[in-house]
Write an enzyme that holds these catalytic residues in place. Structure first.
Site, PDB file in Angstrom:
ATOM      1  N   ALA A  70       0.943  70.745 -66.489  1.00  0.00           N
ATOM      2  CA  ALA A  70      -0.080  70.621 -65.450  1.00  0.00           C
ATOM      3  C   ALA A  70      -1.358  71.362 -65.831  1.00  0.00           C
ATOM      4  O   ALA A  70      -1.332  72.362 -66.556  1.00  0.00           O
ATOM      5  CB  ALA A  70       0.449  71.173 -64.132  1.00  0.00           C
ATOM      6  N   GLY A 115       5.339  70.177 -67.367  1.00  0.00           N
ATOM      7  CA  GLY A 115       5.154  68.763 -67.104  1.00  0.00           C
ATOM      8  C   GLY A 115       5.048  67.924 -68.360  1.00  0.00           C
ATOM      9  O   GLY A 115       5.364  66.728 -68.339  1.00  0.00           O
ATOM     10  N   GLU A 118       8.511  67.226 -69.225  1.00  0.00           N
ATOM     11  CA  GLU A 118       9.041  66.309 -68.214  1.00  0.00           C
ATOM     12  C   GLU A 118       8.598  64.871 -68.464  1.00  0.00           C
ATOM     13  O   GLU A 118       9.356  63.926 -68.191  1.00  0.00           O
ATOM     14  CB  GLU A 118       8.631  66.773 -66.817  1.00  0.00           C
ATOM     15  CG  GLU A 118       9.400  68.021 -66.376  1.00  0.00           C
ATOM     16  CD  GLU A 118       8.892  68.588 -65.066  1.00  0.00           C
ATOM     17  OE1 GLU A 118       9.722  68.765 -64.162  1.00  0.00           O
ATOM     18  OE2 GLU A 118       7.685  68.853 -64.965  1.00  0.00           O
ATOM     19  N   GLU A 138       8.182  76.793 -65.767  1.00  0.00           N
ATOM     20  CA  GLU A 138       7.466  76.834 -64.490  1.00  0.00           C
ATOM     21  C   GLU A 138       7.723  78.093 -63.665  1.00  0.00           C
ATOM     22  O   GLU A 138       6.823  78.588 -62.976  1.00  0.00           O
ATOM     23  CB  GLU A 138       7.806  75.585 -63.656  1.00  0.00           C
ATOM     24  CG  GLU A 138       7.093  74.318 -64.103  1.00  0.00           C
ATOM     25  CD  GLU A 138       7.836  73.539 -65.175  1.00  0.00           C
ATOM     26  OE1 GLU A 138       7.497  72.379 -65.400  1.00  0.00           O
ATOM     27  OE2 GLU A 138       8.756  74.127 -65.787  1.00  0.00           O
TER      28      GLU A 138
END
Length: 264
Positions: A70, A115, A118, A138
């Site tokens: 992110a 992310g 991910e 995270e």
């Protein structure tokens, strides 16, 4: 080979039946902002609707990173209300990759964190080169994996190992990641994209109807008891049993020639 842009930071390149979904925000190591998330979702929606695409490869233009996750600089500026409005936008990007109906391969080098990892987890196969460093850190910044990591990683490595990796927030180098099953194929530095495209080419030589049906059966059947899973498989079989691809495949086999798949 053609290229279509989706906003400033995402591109789709086509080479025959293989589409390359390119993360192209090099100034931030592909940190996923709100706008980039929308671009990813839009590109995936177009790919999902394109019946001529048989395999997708997710790649990065940055030399030292696949994607660092992110955009925390953007997130730092959000009010609570803005954070809530951003959540569906962010989630839609990861869901769009995860729900691609055709096989998807991630080509990972350098950092694939949070992310970014991910996005790779949302693909069916992860090819990584030996420079790759992956992980879900995270909790070290006060959040949790929100792009599917808490659900997708245990399906790869088991619940206890996923817990250790997520709770410790540690970054895992390529060879250990391969040994743990966090990535599927390990290649020489700089060879991840080439290897992933070669794999996608081998995949794309097969029946497009069969590929989509097989992916659907794999995804829907995971986690079900055996009896229910076999019913999912049977539904997939029925999808293709009376298709033009099935007829062509059998005919080509008997005639000792390469199939010319109708894709229906």
């Amino acid at each position: 080979m053609g290229e279509q842009r989706y906003g400033e930071w995402v591109a789709v390149r086509r080479d025959g039946f293989v589409a390359e979904l390119v993360l192209d925000r090099p100034k931030t190591m592909n940190a996923v902002s709100s706008e980039m998330a929308r671009n990813i979702a839009a590109a995936c929606a177009a790919l999902a609707d394109d019946g001529s695409v048989r395999a997708v490869v997710l790649t990065s233009t940055h030399e030292r990173a696949f994607c660092v996750g992110a955009d925390l600089k953007e997130r730092n500026s959000f009010t609570d209300a803005e954070m809530m409005r951003h959540r569906p936008v962010s989630r839609a990007a990861y869901t769009a990759v995860l729900e691609l109906p055709m096989p998807a391969v991630a080509a990972v080098h350098g950092f694939a964190l949070g992310g970014g990892y991910e996005l790779a987890l949302s693909c069916d196969v992860i090819v990584a080169d030996r420079t790759a460093v992956v992980g879900l850190p995270e909790v070290s910044v006060g959040v949790i994996p929100g792009g599917g990591g808490t659900q997708l990683l245990p399906r790869r490595v088991g619940a206890a190992r996923a817990a250790e990796l997520i709770f410790s927030a540690r970054r895992v180098p390529a060879e250990e990641a391969h040994a743990l099953g966090m990535v599927d194929e390990l290649v020489a530095p700089g060879e991840d994209r080439t290897a992933a495209l070669e794999l996608a080419g081998r995949i794309a030589a097969n029946s497009p109807v069969g590929l989509r049906a097989a992916k659907r059966a794999l995804r829907l059947g995971h986690g079900l008891d055996l009896k229910a899973g076999l019913e999912v498989e049977d539904a997939g079989w029925r999808t293709i049993a009376f298709s033009g691809d099935r007829a062509e495949g059998v005919a080509a086999f008997n005639e000792k020639r390469t199939p010319d798949w109708p894709g229906e």
